[in-house]
Design an enzyme around this catalytic site. Structure first.
Site, PDB file in Angstrom:
ATOM      1  N   THR A 113       0.852  -1.187   0.000  1.00 55.22           N
ATOM      2  CA  THR A 113       0.000   0.000   0.000  1.00 55.22           C
ATOM      3  C   THR A 113       0.882   1.229   0.000  1.00 55.22           C
ATOM      4  O   THR A 113       1.518   1.559   1.001  1.00 55.22           O
ATOM      5  CB  THR A 113      -0.922  -0.002   1.230  1.00 55.22           C
ATOM      6  OG1 THR A 113      -1.699  -1.199   1.232  1.00 55.22           O
ATOM      7  CG2 THR A 113      -1.840   1.203   1.208  1.00 55.22           C
ATOM      8  N   TYR A 136       8.097  10.011   6.716  1.00 55.87           N
ATOM      9  CA  TYR A 136       7.141   9.012   6.252  1.00 55.87           C
ATOM     10  C   TYR A 136       7.262   8.822   4.733  1.00 55.87           C
ATOM     11  O   TYR A 136       7.380   7.695   4.237  1.00 55.87           O
ATOM     12  CB  TYR A 136       5.716   9.445   6.615  1.00 55.87           C
ATOM     13  CG  TYR A 136       4.630   8.771   5.811  1.00 55.87           C
ATOM     14  CD1 TYR A 136       4.152   7.528   6.185  1.00 55.87           C
ATOM     15  CD2 TYR A 136       4.103   9.376   4.673  1.00 55.87           C
ATOM     16  CE1 TYR A 136       3.167   6.896   5.439  1.00 55.87           C
ATOM     17  CE2 TYR A 136       3.128   8.759   3.922  1.00 55.87           C
ATOM     18  CZ  TYR A 136       2.658   7.516   4.314  1.00 55.87           C
ATOM     19  OH  TYR A 136       1.696   6.897   3.563  1.00 55.87           O
TER      20      TYR A 136
END
Length: 307
Positions: A113, A136
């Protein structure tokens, strides 16, 4: 029916995906932490096999049963001030451990994902938060590069998700936060001018993309990447105004002011994005839920849960 190993099942996306996989008849094994909050999937726990990865090595899940497919949705944004090494451990190192195990135990396919991400999708514009969000983004990008390398040994499907919204999302995310502001009837909601264009896609349509690609892996290359989005861009301003309209339809007139322009754009703000979902639509996928229908559904479900 195949056995799926799912990570991130307690999260927003993972919980919806878990429910859909079970309805399709798949056998599902989930990896979580012993401290994970399972409120989203509590009603499903008796239908799955669970492993707490902070208590047992994740390889145990592969030894105990034949895993046909891994669907990896777990991630760490760093929204709560987690140090950068924790973000990297979650988004890169854990993913690599999972990939190593899947390869070693001859798992057929690894679904990753991947996400489109930008800081304007969070209401907090603090520079420290942006630093963690950059960590991130970097850690997710690095993991995809490793997936490219390992696709010689295991088939990889990388799903790049546009901006997902729907029920049971984290309250710190943009859409739930705006709805919460309206429910609390705050005097004003401070926003940027909202000219940024984004592809907002409802959670049910995202789940249908997972199910479709899961069934059609035999038609794919060793590494295949899909953009999962409607293909239509909407300004953040129009999206927020639609939330307010839908909220007023169900709750009555709101005196909350949507103060567009109260906040500056983030440094390096992306004002528009490129979404190419042709590969996915050629496979037979299409979105079914419009922005108006999706927002109304969220607020209606919220209203029912409050009764």
């Amino acid at each position: 029916m195949k056995t799926i190993l799912l990570t991130g099942a307690t999260g927003f996306l993972g919980s919806h995906l878990l429910e859909a996989l079970l309805k399709e008849g798949y056998s599902v094994v989930i990896l979580k932490r012993s401290s994970s909050n399972t409120w989203r999937i509590q009603h499903l726990l008796d239908q799955v096999k669970t492993y707490d990865v902070d208590c047992v090595p994740l390889e145990v899940a592969f030894r105990d049963q034949r895993i046909d497919t891994v669907i990896h949705t777990a991630c760490q944004y760093g929204r709560n001030g987690e140090p950068i090494h924790k973000i990297v451990e979650s988004n890169l190192m854990f993913g690599l451990k999972l990939l190593d195990a899947a390869t070693f135990f001859n798992t057929d396919t690894f679904f990753n994902t991947d996400t489109f991400f930008n800081t304007d999708m969070f209401f907090n514009t603090d520079m420290l938060l942006q630093k963690y969000l950059n960590a991130y983004t970097l850690s997710k990008k690095q993991f995809v590069e490793w997936l490219h390398l390992q696709s010689e040994k295991i088939q990889v499907v990388n799903l790049k998700l546009e901006h997902i919204y729907g029920p049971k999302d984290d309250k710190t995310k943009f859409v739930p936060w705006v709805i919460d502001q309206l429910e609390r009837q705050v005097e004003e909601v401070k926003l940027t001018m909202g000219e940024q264009e984004r592809d907002f896609v409802y959670i049910d349509d995202v789940i249908s993309a997972y199910l479709l690609t899961l069934k059609k892996t035999m038609q794919m290359e060793r590494f295949t990447e899909f953009d999962v989005g409607t293909g239509m861009l909407t300004s953040v301003r129009n999206f927020v105004e639609e939330i307010k309209r839908a909220h007023e339809t169900l709750y009555g007139k709101s005196n909350t002011l949507l103060h567009f322009g109260a906040l500056p754009y983030s440094a390096g703000e992306m004002m528009t994005i490129n979404v190419d979902n042709k590969l996915l639509t050629d496979l037979g996928w299409a979105f079914n839920i419009s922005i108006q229908a999706g927002i109304t559904k969220i607020i209606s479900l919220k209203l029912q849960s409050d009764l």
